[in-house]
Scaffold this motif. Sequence first.
Motif, mmCIF file in Angstrom:
data_model
loop_
_atom_site.group_PDB
_atom_site.id
_atom_site.type_symbol
_atom_site.label_atom_id
_atom_site.label_comp_id
_atom_site.label_asym_id
_atom_site.label_seq_id
_atom_site.Cartn_x
_atom_site.Cartn_y
_atom_site.Cartn_z
ATOM 1 N N GLY A 189 42.296 -1.639 40.206
ATOM 2 C CA GLY A 189 41.946 -0.791 39.059
ATOM 3 C C GLY A 189 40.496 -0.325 39.078
ATOM 4 O O GLY A 189 40.220 0.883 39.094
ATOM 5 N N PRO A 190 39.528 -1.265 39.054
ATOM 6 C CA PRO A 190 38.117 -0.861 39.100
ATOM 7 C C PRO A 190 37.759 -0.088 40.359
ATOM 8 O O PRO A 190 36.942 0.834 40.321
ATOM 9 N N LEU A 191 38.395 -0.431 41.486
ATOM 10 C CA LEU A 191 38.127 0.278 42.735
ATOM 11 C C LEU A 191 38.537 1.740 42.612
ATOM 12 O O LEU A 191 37.794 2.645 43.020
ATOM 13 N N ARG A 192 39.713 1.982 42.043
ATOM 14 C CA ARG A 192 40.186 3.360 41.916
ATOM 15 C C ARG A 192 39.305 4.159 40.946
ATOM 16 O O ARG A 192 39.105 5.361 41.136
ATOM 17 N N GLU A 193 38.778 3.503 39.927
ATOM 18 C CA GLU A 193 37.850 4.176 39.016
ATOM 19 C C GLU A 193 36.582 4.575 39.765
ATOM 20 O O GLU A 193 36.046 5.668 39.560
ATOM 21 N N ALA A 194 36.102 3.685 40.641
ATOM 22 C CA ALA A 194 34.910 3.977 41.436
ATOM 23 C C ALA A 194 35.172 5.126 42.400
ATOM 24 O O ALA A 194 34.334 6.016 42.575
ATOM 25 N N LEU A 195 36.349 5.124 43.028
ATOM 26 C CA LEU A 195 36.700 6.197 43.941
ATOM 27 C C LEU A 195 36.781 7.530 43.210
ATOM 28 O O LEU A 195 36.352 8.569 43.727
ATOM 29 N N GLN A 196 37.328 7.495 41.999
ATOM 30 C CA GLN A 196 37.425 8.725 41.205
ATOM 31 C C GLN A 196 36.034 9.255 40.870
ATOM 32 O O GLN A 196 35.791 10.469 40.917
ATOM 33 N N ARG A 197 35.112 8.343 40.550
ATOM 34 C CA ARG A 197 33.745 8.762 40.233
ATOM 35 C C ARG A 197 33.094 9.441 41.440
ATOM 36 O O ARG A 197 32.446 10.482 41.300
ATOM 37 N N LEU A 198 33.283 8.852 42.621
ATOM 38 C CA LEU A 198 32.688 9.417 43.832
ATOM 39 C C LEU A 198 33.354 10.738 44.219
ATOM 40 O O LEU A 198 32.709 11.615 44.803
ATOM 41 N N CYS A 199 34.630 10.888 43.882
ATOM 42 C CA CYS A 199 35.295 12.176 44.092
ATOM 43 C C CYS A 199 34.697 13.228 43.171
ATOM 44 O O CYS A 199 34.499 14.389 43.562
ATOM 45 N N GLN A 200 34.389 12.845 41.934
ATOM 46 C CA GLN A 200 33.772 13.768 40.986
ATOM 47 C C GLN A 200 32.378 14.168 41.456
ATOM 48 O O GLN A 200 31.938 15.307 41.247
ATOM 49 N N GLU A 201 31.677 13.239 42.100
ATOM 50 C CA GLU A 201 30.354 13.531 42.627
ATOM 51 C C GLU A 201 30.430 14.432 43.853
ATOM 52 O O GLU A 201 29.444 15.063 44.231
ATOM 53 N N GLY A 202 31.611 14.466 44.497
ATOM 54 C CA GLY A 202 31.776 15.306 45.668
ATOM 55 C C GLY A 202 31.537 14.608 46.984
ATOM 56 O O GLY A 202 31.591 15.237 48.050
ATOM 57 N N ILE A 203 31.284 13.296 46.953
ATOM 58 C CA ILE A 203 31.032 12.541 48.180
ATOM 59 C C ILE A 203 32.345 12.151 48.846
ATOM 60 O O ILE A 203 32.434 12.061 50.072
ATOM 61 N N LEU A 204 33.371 11.922 48.033
ATOM 62 C CA LEU A 204 34.708 11.645 48.532
ATOM 63 C C LEU A 204 35.637 12.799 48.160
ATOM 64 O O LEU A 204 35.359 13.542 47.205
ATOM 65 N N VAL A 205 36.737 12.910 48.894
ATOM 66 C CA VAL A 205 37.730 13.947 48.626
ATOM 67 C C VAL A 205 39.101 13.288 48.533
ATOM 68 O O VAL A 205 39.483 12.514 49.421
ATOM 69 N N SER A 206 39.824 13.573 47.457
ATOM 70 C CA SER A 206 41.170 13.034 47.285
ATOM 71 C C SER A 206 42.183 14.059 47.764
ATOM 72 O O SER A 206 42.173 15.213 47.314
ATOM 73 N N ARG A 207 43.033 13.638 48.691
ATOM 74 C CA ARG A 207 44.079 14.515 49.223
ATOM 75 C C ARG A 207 45.433 13.998 48.772
ATOM 76 O O ARG A 207 45.817 12.871 49.116
ATOM 77 N N ARG A 208 46.116 14.789 48.010
ATOM 78 C CA ARG A 208 47.394 14.392 47.412
ATOM 79 C C ARG A 208 48.366 13.895 48.482
ATOM 80 O O ARG A 208 48.571 14.544 49.511
ATOM 81 N N ASN A 209 48.935 12.730 48.214
ATOM 82 C CA ASN A 209 49.920 12.082 49.088
ATOM 83 C C ASN A 209 49.333 11.539 50.391
ATOM 84 O O ASN A 209 50.070 11.039 51.243
ATOM 85 N N TYR A 210 48.020 11.651 50.555
ATOM 86 C CA TYR A 210 47.387 11.148 51.772
ATOM 87 C C TYR A 210 46.361 10.051 51.498
ATOM 88 O O TYR A 210 46.250 9.088 52.253
ATOM 89 N N GLY A 211 45.569 10.206 50.433
ATOM 90 C CA GLY A 211 44.570 9.201 50.107
ATOM 91 C C GLY A 211 43.208 9.816 49.847
ATOM 92 O O GLY A 211 43.078 11.019 49.591
#
Length: 213
Positions: free
Chosen positions: A35-57
């Motif tokens: 749970g907390p990990l996914r919240e952190a990943l979402q934050r970094l996606c919002q910052e633009g450092i990470l990218v979420s690709r649907r059905n891939y990760g």
Amino acid sequence: MIADHLREQIVLGLLRPGQQINESLVASQLNRSRGPLREALQRLCQEGILVSRRNYGVFVLEFETHDLREIYEVRDIIESAAAGRLLDGSPNQIQDTCEVLKDILGEMAGQMAASDWQSIARLDMQFHSALVAGMGNSRFIRIYKTLAAESRMCILDLKVSYPRVDLLIKEHQIILELLESGDRNGLLKAIKRHMQKAVEDLTATRQDKPVSV
């Protein structure tokens, strides 16, 4: 805490551009639940450092030439605004900021002999972050934090195209001296030249290919 840890892993190159984030592995390493990990990943996606690709990760961002130009264009705008606000402020505010910048430059010079490029990259962004922080605008500082992380990812690649660390330090020294002397026009021009030079170095041999940092 999780977001800060992952951000540092990314800017140090321990998590590479294009690499997928293994949620199970990271959760296990940090001894945290998903749970907390996914919240952190979402934050970094919002910052633009990470990218979420649907059905891939979730993947670490891969920079292209247009990304680099955008990053440094926005940095130029923010740092120029910060410099202007500083020069409009009190002499004590300018002096305090200059003292911080001098300390950072001293550390950068100390890393030259060791050829520790990661430390130099960290101190490079620490210098610019301190310049922005000097104006005292919390929202500017928050925005700049993301740009600093993206820039550190890019700067690590300068080891190939910009091996003269002494010239890099000289550019920062010029910015410091212009701020200290109150030369507004000179300072704004120096900041712009510094950003343009970084983009030129980073894009010189890539011609719109993804940057490997």
